[in-house]
Scaffold this active site. Structure first.
Site, PDB file in Angstrom:
ATOM      1  N   ARG A  27     -12.401   5.225   1.701  1.00  0.00           N
ATOM      2  CA  ARG A  27     -11.661   5.828   0.750  1.00  0.00           C
ATOM      3  C   ARG A  27     -10.812   7.026   0.970  1.00  0.00           C
ATOM      4  O   ARG A  27     -10.214   7.936   0.491  1.00  0.00           O
ATOM      5  CB  ARG A  27     -12.693   6.345  -0.382  1.00  0.00           C
ATOM      6  N   TRP A  74      -9.629  12.546   1.311  1.00  0.00           N
ATOM      7  CA  TRP A  74      -8.407  12.124   1.423  1.00  0.00           C
ATOM      8  C   TRP A  74      -7.591  13.111   0.877  1.00  0.00           C
ATOM      9  O   TRP A  74      -7.459  13.298  -0.507  1.00  0.00           O
ATOM     10  CB  TRP A  74      -7.996  10.679   0.807  1.00  0.00           C
ATOM     11  N   LYS A 475       2.547  -4.271   6.819  1.00  0.00           N
ATOM     12  CA  LYS A 475       1.283  -4.339   7.481  1.00  0.00           C
ATOM     13  C   LYS A 475       1.573  -3.649   8.979  1.00  0.00           C
ATOM     14  O   LYS A 475       0.679  -2.822   9.266  1.00  0.00           O
ATOM     15  CB  LYS A 475       0.893  -5.739   7.838  1.00  0.00           C
ATOM     16  N   GLU A 478       2.093   0.378   8.649  1.00  0.00           N
ATOM     17  CA  GLU A 478       1.090   1.088   8.145  1.00  0.00           C
ATOM     18  C   GLU A 478       0.118   1.229   9.352  1.00  0.00           C
ATOM     19  O   GLU A 478      -0.768   2.332   9.312  1.00  0.00           O
ATOM     20  CB  GLU A 478       0.264   0.470   6.818  1.00  0.00           C
ATOM     21  N   HIS A 494      25.754  -6.659   4.545  1.00  0.00           N
ATOM     22  CA  HIS A 494      26.417  -5.780   3.398  1.00  0.00           C
ATOM     23  C   HIS A 494      26.246  -4.597   4.018  1.00  0.00           C
ATOM     24  O   HIS A 494      25.838  -3.533   3.016  1.00  0.00           O
ATOM     25  CB  HIS A 494      25.970  -6.270   2.051  1.00  0.00           C
ATOM     26  N   LYS A 591      -8.162   3.461   1.004  1.00  0.00           N
ATOM     27  CA  LYS A 591      -8.283   1.863   0.587  1.00  0.00           C
ATOM     28  C   LYS A 591      -7.959   1.938  -0.787  1.00  0.00           C
ATOM     29  O   LYS A 591      -7.582   0.917  -1.441  1.00  0.00           O
ATOM     30  CB  LYS A 591      -9.583   1.495   0.734  1.00  0.00           C
TER      31      LYS A 591
HETATM   32  C1  F6R Z   1      -1.572  -2.163   2.253  1.00  0.00           C
HETATM   33  C2  F6R Z   1      -2.644  -1.926   1.299  1.00  0.00           C
HETATM   34  C3  F6R Z   1      -1.796  -1.217   0.185  1.00  0.00           C
HETATM   35  C4  F6R Z   1      -2.541  -1.660  -1.209  1.00  0.00           C
HETATM   36  C5  F6R Z   1      -2.138  -0.935  -2.433  1.00  0.00           C
HETATM   37  C6  F6R Z   1      -2.764  -1.401  -3.667  1.00  0.00           C
HETATM   38  O1  F6R Z   1      -2.352  -2.971   3.167  1.00  0.00           O
HETATM   39  O2  F6R Z   1      -3.599  -1.846   1.217  1.00  0.00           O
HETATM   40  O3  F6R Z   1      -0.416  -1.354  -0.172  1.00  0.00           O
HETATM   41  O4  F6R Z   1      -2.379  -2.960  -1.342  1.00  0.00           O
HETATM   42  O5  F6R Z   1      -2.537   0.194  -2.504  1.00  0.00           O
HETATM   43  O6  F6R Z   1      -4.092  -1.576  -3.749  1.00  0.00           O
HETATM   44  P1  F6R Z   1      -4.844  -2.378  -4.785  1.00  0.00           P
HETATM   45  O7  F6R Z   1      -4.612  -3.886  -4.426  1.00  0.00           O
HETATM   46  O8  F6R Z   1      -6.490  -1.913  -4.577  1.00  0.00           O
HETATM   47  O9  F6R Z   1      -4.653  -2.063  -6.233  1.00  0.00           O
END
Ligand code: F6R
Length: 596
Positions: A27, A74, A475, A478, A494, A591
C-alpha cells in the site's frame, strides 16, 4: 494509500505489527513507523524507506509493550521524510495517530489551530492536534468517545485512524470513514488493519467496519459507535489466505504472479461457469447503454472488452478512465449497465464513479478480485475474479483474470442478445489445460538486454493489439522507469513518426490476421526511419522481417490477448531485473490507490 495496523493482546506487539506491516507494504513503502507504550509514555520509532529499514531500527531496542500501532506510508501531504512519516503526535505528545486516506479540509482546520506548532507537512498531524485540543485534558473514556464522534463529523475526506492516548495503556481507538479498516478478533487479542490479509494468522473472526464507525479495541473486548450510539457489526469467520502471500521459489512476487496468470484465467472462468447468473442475465437484457470504467491496467482490460464485445455482439460501449468519467457527466439512466473494473475494489476514482452512476439509477456490475472490497458494497452485481492475492504493485495475474471474467461477460451478452460468439468459455479453460501458450523466456531475456538502457521505447499495435501495446508499455514503464509510449500503428504517420530514428526500439504486437498487411506497412515505415522492431506475433512468416521476433501461439483472433500479454509482462520483468531494480516496489506507486 498507506497501510495501518494495530495490535493489543497477550503477546508482545512489536513482532505482530512488523509482520502485519510487511503484508501491508504493497500500500506504500516510502517510510514506516511504530508507536508503543513504555513506562506509561508513548514511544515512537520511524524510518524512511521500506519496512526492513524500520525493522533494523526496532532491533536496536527491546520493545515489550503488548499494545502498538504501525504504519507504512505512501506520501500524499509532504515528501517522504522522517518528519512526515507516521505515527504523528499531538504537540503535548499525549495523542499519537496513524492514518490512511486524505483529510480534504485539513488546511481549514490547521488555520483554526493557530496556537500549535506543526513538525510535519501532513494532514495527520492536524488531526492529532485537533483531536487533542478537543479532548481538552478529558481522560475519561466517555470524553474520548465523544471527541472521536465530534472529530469524525469535522473532518472531510476519506480516512481511517488508529489512535493511542496516554492514560489508556490498554486501548487503541479508531475512526473509519471511507478508507478501509477491519477489526480482527482473536483469543486474547484484537487487531485493526487496512486489509484483512494483514491480520494475525491466529485471528478467528473479522468485523468489517462501516463508514462513520469509531470506538476502541482492547485485549478482551472492543466497542463500536456510530452517531454517538453503540452499534453491533457482524462478526464473520476469518478466511483470508495468509499463506498465499509467500514468494516461494520465485525471486519476486511479480515473477510468481506472471506465472500464476494463466491459472488465474482458468480459475476465474471455471468459478463463473458454476454460478447462478440470473441477475446478470436480467441486467444485460434490460440494458440499453453499456459503460465501462476503471483505472490503469484495469481500464486496459476494459478496452479489450469493449473492442471484443462491440465486434462480437454489436453492442456499443462507452469507456472512460474513472478519474474522468464522472466529471464528463455521462448520460446514464436506469437503463444503463455500468461495469466497474478494479482489482482491489478500493480505487478512489473508481468508487466515486460507481457512486455517481448509482445516483443516476444505473445497474452496477463490479469486476473485482477482492470479495470484501468497497466496490462490492456499492455495486448491484459482483463478478469476482479469482487471481488470488496479488502482492506485486504491477498488476499481472489480476489483469489476466479480469480478461477471463470480461470474456465470460461477453458470452453472456451473446446468449442474451442471441448473437453467435466466436469463442466459448471452454476455449479459455483450454488455454491453461492444454498448455496452449508459449513463453520464450530466453528470447525475452535477450530482448530485455537490448532495450534495458534505453531512455524511451515505443509500443505499437493495431485494433485489439493496440490495447495490448498500451498495457505492455504501462508494465514496462512502471517498473523500469523507461519512458514508454503506446501508439495505434496507423497513427504513427500523423506526427509521432518524427520521434523514430536509427536509435529507436519499437515493440510491436501483431496478433490479428486481418490487420497483418496494414500493421506490416506501419512496421516498414518505422524501419525505413531506422527503427529496430521487436515483434510479438504468432505469424512465424514475419520472423525474418524484423530485428527480433518473439513467437506467440496462434489462437482464434479474439483470444490472442490470453497468450500475448504474459510475454509482454515478462519483458517488463526481465528488463527490470537486468536494471537491478525491485519489480515489486516501483517508485511512486502503490497497490491500492485510495486517493482521488
Ligand atoms: C498497473 C497497476 C495500476 C492499477 C490501477 C487500478 O500495474 O496496477 O494501473 O491497475 O491503479 O487499480 P485497481 O484495479 O485496484 O482499481
Amino acid at each position: 494509500m498507506c497501510g495501518i495496523t494495530a495490535y493489543v493482546g497477550n503477546e508482545p506487539a512489536a513482532n505482530k505489527i512488523l509482520a502485519s506491516l510487511k503484508k501491508l507494504e504493497y500500500r506504500g513503502y516510502d517510510s514506516a513507523g511504530i508507536a508503543f507504550f513504555e513506562n506509561e509514555k508513548i514511544e515512537i520509532i520511524k524510518a524512511v524507506g521500506t519496512i526492513s529499514e524500520l525493522e533494523k531500527k526496532m532491533q536496536q531496542k527491546r520493545i515489550s509493550s503488548n499494545l502498538a500501532i504501525g504504519h507504512t506510508r505512501w506520501a500524499t501531504h509532504g515528501k517522504a521524510s522522517l518528519e512526515n512519516a507516521h505515527p504523528h503526535s499531538s504537540q503535548d505528545k499525549k495523542v499519537c495517530v496513524i492514518h490512511n486516506g486524505i483529510i480534504e479540509n485539513y488546511q481549514t482546520i490547521k488555520n483554526e489551530l493557530k496556537e500549535f506548532h506543526f513538525a510535519s507537512q501532513t494532514d495527520t498531524e492536524v488531526f492529532a492536534n485537533y483531536f487533542s485540543k478537543n479532548l481538552n485534558g478529558g481522560y475519561l473514556l466517555e470524553d474520548v468517545l465523544r471527541t472521536l464522534g465530534k472529530t469524525i463529523t469535522k473532518m472531510k475526506g476519506s480516512f481511517s485512524f488508529a489512535i493511542m492516548i496516554e492514560g489508556f495503556e490498554d486501548k487503541i481507538f479508531f475512526i473509519k470513514e471511507k478508507s478501509p479498516l477491519v477489526l480482527g478478533v482473536g483469543n486474547g487479542f484484537h487487531m485493526l488493519s487496512s486489509d484483512e490479509m494483514a491480520l494475525d494468522e491466529k485471528t478467528e473472526q473479522v468485523v468489517y467496519l462501516s463508514d462513520g464507525d469509531y470506538g476502541f479495541i482492547s485485549k478482551n473486548s472492543y466497542c463500536i459507535l456510530s452517531n454517538g450510539k453503540i452499534v453491533k457489526r457482524r462478526k464473520l469467520p476469518f478466511t483470508a489466505q495468509v499463506q498465499s502471500v509467500h514468494m516461494g521459489k520465485f525471486t519476486s512476487f511479480m515473477e510468481k504472479e506472471i506465472e500464476e496468470g494463466s491459472f488465474a484465467c482458468f480459475n476465474t472462468m471455471l468459478t463463473l461457469l458454476n454460478q447462478n447468473l440470473q441477475k446478470l442475465e436480467e441486467a444485460i437484457k434490460n440494458s440499453q447503454k453499456v459503460f465501462v470504467v476503471g483505472c490503469g491496467t484495469a481500464l486496459h482490460a476494459g478496452e479489450v472488452f469493449k473492442y471484443v464485445l462491440e465486434k462480437e455482439c454489436k453492442t456499443d460501449v462507452f469507456l472512460d478512465y474513472a478519474s474522468e468519467f464522472r466529471y464528463k457527466k455521462p448520460n446514464i439512466d436506469k437503463n444503463s449497465l455500468c461495469i466497474f473494473i478494479s482489482q482491489s475494489g478500493e480505487t478512489a476514482d473508481t468508487l466515486a464513479s460507481a457512486s455517481y452512476a448509482k445516483g443516476k439509477g444505473a445497474t452496477l456490475v463490479a469486476v473485482t478480485n477482492v470479495k470484501t472490497s468497497r466496490i462490492t458494497k456499492i455495486c448491484n452485481i459482483v463478478v469476482l475474479t479469482r487471481a488470488g492475492v496479488e502482492v506485486s504493485v504491477a498488476s499481472t495475474k489480476a489483469y489476466m483474470a479480469q480478461l477471463s471474467a470480461l470474456y465470460f461477460l461477453i458470452t453472456i451478452f451473446g446468449k442474451v442478445k442471441n448473437e453467435k460468439i466466436s469463442f466459448s468459455p471452454t476455449d479459455i479453460l483450454e488455454i491453461y489445460n492444454q498448455k496452449k501458450e508459449i513463453i520464450d523466456a530466453e528470447k525475452i531475456t535477450l530482448v530485455a538486454n537490448h532495450i534495458k538502457n534505453e531512455k524511451s521505447l515505443f509500443f505499437v499495435g493495431r485494433g485489439l493489439d493496440y490495447f495490448l501495446a498500451k498495457e505492455g508499455a504501462l508494465k514496462l514503464k512502471e517498473i523500469t522507469y523507461i519512458h514508454c509510449e503506446a501508439f495505434a500503428g496507423g497513427e504513427m504517420k500523423h506526427g509521432s513518426l518524427s520521434l523514430i530514428d536509427d536509435e529507436s526500439f519499437v515493440v510491436c504486437v501483431l496478433t490479428q490476421k486481418n490487420l497483418l498487411d496494414k500493421m506490416m506497412s506501419n512496421i516498414i515505415e518505422m524501419q525505413s526511419r531506422g527503427a529496430k522492431v521487436i515483434l510479438f506475433s504468432p505469424f512465424s512468416e514475419l520472423q525474418n522481417k524484423v530485428f527480433c521476433f518473439v513467437p506467440l501461439k496462434k489462437l482464434k483472433s479474439h483470444l490472442m490477448p490470453f497468450v500475448a500479454m504474459r510475454p509482454l509482462q515478462m519483458l517488463a520483468l526481465k528488463c527490470c531485473e537486468q536494471k537491478s531494480l525491485n519489480p515489486d516496489m516501483p517508485r511512486n506507486l502503490a497497490k491500492s490507490v485510495t486517493v482521488e
